[in-house]
Design an enzyme around this catalytic site. Structure first.
Site, PDB file in Angstrom:
ATOM      1  N   VAL A 126       4.673   7.201  -2.327  1.00  0.00           N
ATOM      2  CA  VAL A 126       4.670   5.730  -2.338  1.00  0.00           C
ATOM      3  C   VAL A 126       3.936   5.294  -1.072  1.00  0.00           C
ATOM      4  CG1 VAL A 126       6.039   3.610  -2.404  1.00  0.00           C
ATOM      5  CG2 VAL A 126       6.945   5.682  -3.470  1.00  0.00           C
ATOM      6  N   GLU A 127       2.885   4.484  -1.243  1.00  0.00           N
ATOM      7  CA  GLU A 127       2.195   3.935  -0.074  1.00  0.00           C
ATOM      8  C   GLU A 127       2.889   2.618   0.300  1.00  0.00           C
ATOM      9  OE1 GLU A 127      -2.467   4.908  -0.457  1.00  0.00           O
ATOM     10  OE2 GLU A 127      -1.611   4.041  -2.271  1.00  0.00           O
ATOM     11  N   VAL A 128       3.368   2.534   1.530  1.00  0.00           N
ATOM     12  CA  VAL A 128       4.021   1.314   2.008  1.00  0.00           C
ATOM     13  C   VAL A 128       3.048   0.581   2.918  1.00  0.00           C
ATOM     14  CG1 VAL A 128       5.854   0.454   3.522  1.00  0.00           C
ATOM     15  CG2 VAL A 128       6.383   2.131   1.746  1.00  0.00           C
TER      16      VAL A 128
END
Ligand SMILES: NC(=O)c1ccc[n+]([C@@H]2O[C@H](COP(=O)([O-])OP(=O)(O)OC[C@H]3O[C@@H](n4cnc5c(N)ncnc54)[C@H](O)[C@@H]3O)[C@@H](O)[C@H]2O)c1
Length: 283
Positions: A126-128
């Site tokens: 997951v890219e935050v």
């Protein structure tokens, strides 16, 4: 199974991504809720609400996974600002940046991207992505929740179109289409280079480690010779536009670069699950 994570999380939008996100969070997040404006079927593991104000009451984190339409997203965000001004909002949009989504200065402090990958319950990454104005606490709360569910979180230091993964993917696709258009290899063979060579190796070591392992003296020569010859134009987008105009949309229309039967999406899901060693758990 990960330890229970005490939080109230609402997933809005139960399409391709929202369903996968519910599957990724269920069993860990103690109060998981879902809402969709359409009468879509439930995704087990989340308490489904028919009224958004009820669904949002008292939630800590809202995951926005509705249709990729800026005006629909902003209408929803404006409504949420009115009913739950204290909730953190994490959008899984692939296109819009957090600074362009928030509808008020206050919301700008609590809004960030949590960009999942399809299938969201299978792909760990997951890219935050916070905006410059996002509070550090909001970012850390979302990261803690995602890590509790076993996600691999990469926090970007600043906003950029396409984030990291889609930029890397687009750069590779441009060169792949260039090689195909020059008749160097077929689409099938280029994909075989990825699935039996580069892809599995990249799953063990990323590009910087591959360069370190191979020797930077070697890579300096490779890059000096090859980079000037790589595709650098926009032709690949024109080529895909032409396929779309002809109705070749890929698996969903039965034909894209190749022909696909009705089981193609399910076979793809199994293949991706196999690649990540994921276990099917529809309970
Ligand atoms: N599909 C992918 O591979 C992928 C990957 C990463 C991120 N994303 C992003 O995830 C988001 C969702 O994409 P998707 O592919 O799941 O879309 P989708 O079309 O499959 O699902 C969208 C769902 O949102 C619902 N919806 C629309 N407007 C709503 C509203 N105002 N309130 C409540 N529900 C609403 C629709 O009824 C539908 O069920 C998009 O922002 C997209 O960019 C998609």
């Amino acid at each position: 199974m990960s330890a229970p994570y005490p939080a109230s999380v609402l997933v809005i939008g139960l399409g391709t991504m929202g369903r996968g996100i519910v599957r990724a969070l269920r069993g860990t997040v103690t109060d998981l809720r879902s809402f969709d404006e359409a009468p879509v079927t439930d995704e087990p593991g989340a308490r489904r609400y028919n009224d958004l104000a009820d669904a949002a009451r008292g939630v800590d984190i809202i995951i926005e996974a509705i249709v990729e339409d800026l005006s629909a997203k902003r209408t929803l965000l404006r409504y949420l600002e009115g009913i739950v001004p204290e909730a953190i909002i994490a959008s899984t949009t692939s296109t819009f940046l957090p600074s362009g989504l928030a509808t008020s200065p206050a919301q700008r402090r609590r809004l960030l991207l949590a960009h999942f990958f399809n299938p969201a319950d299978v792909v760990p990454l997951v890219e935050v992505v916070p905006a410059e104005s996002t509070d550090r606490d909001a970012v850390e709360t979302v990261i803690r929740m995602l890590r509790a569910t076993g996600k691999s979180v990469v926090r970007l230091q600043r906003e950029v179109d396409g984030l990291v993964a889609n930029r890397l993917q687009a750069a590779l696709i441009r060169e792949a289409m260039h090689l195909r258009a020059r008749g160097v290899a077929s689409a099938e063979d280029i994909d075989r280079v990825l699935t039996t060579g580069l892809g599995p190796r990249w799953s063990a070591a990323g590009c910087f480690e591959v360069m370190d392992q191979g020797g930077l003296d070697v890579w300096a020569r490779v890059l000096r010779r090859l980079v000037p010859d790589l595709a650098s134009g926009h032709e690949c987008a024109d080529e895909v536009d032409e396929l779309v105009l002809r109705g070749q949309l890929g698996v969903k229309s039965g034909r894209g670069f190749a022909s696909h039967d009705s089981d193609a999406a399910e076979r793809y899901r199994h293949a991706v699950e196999g690649a990540f060693g994921a276990r099917r758990d529809d309970s």
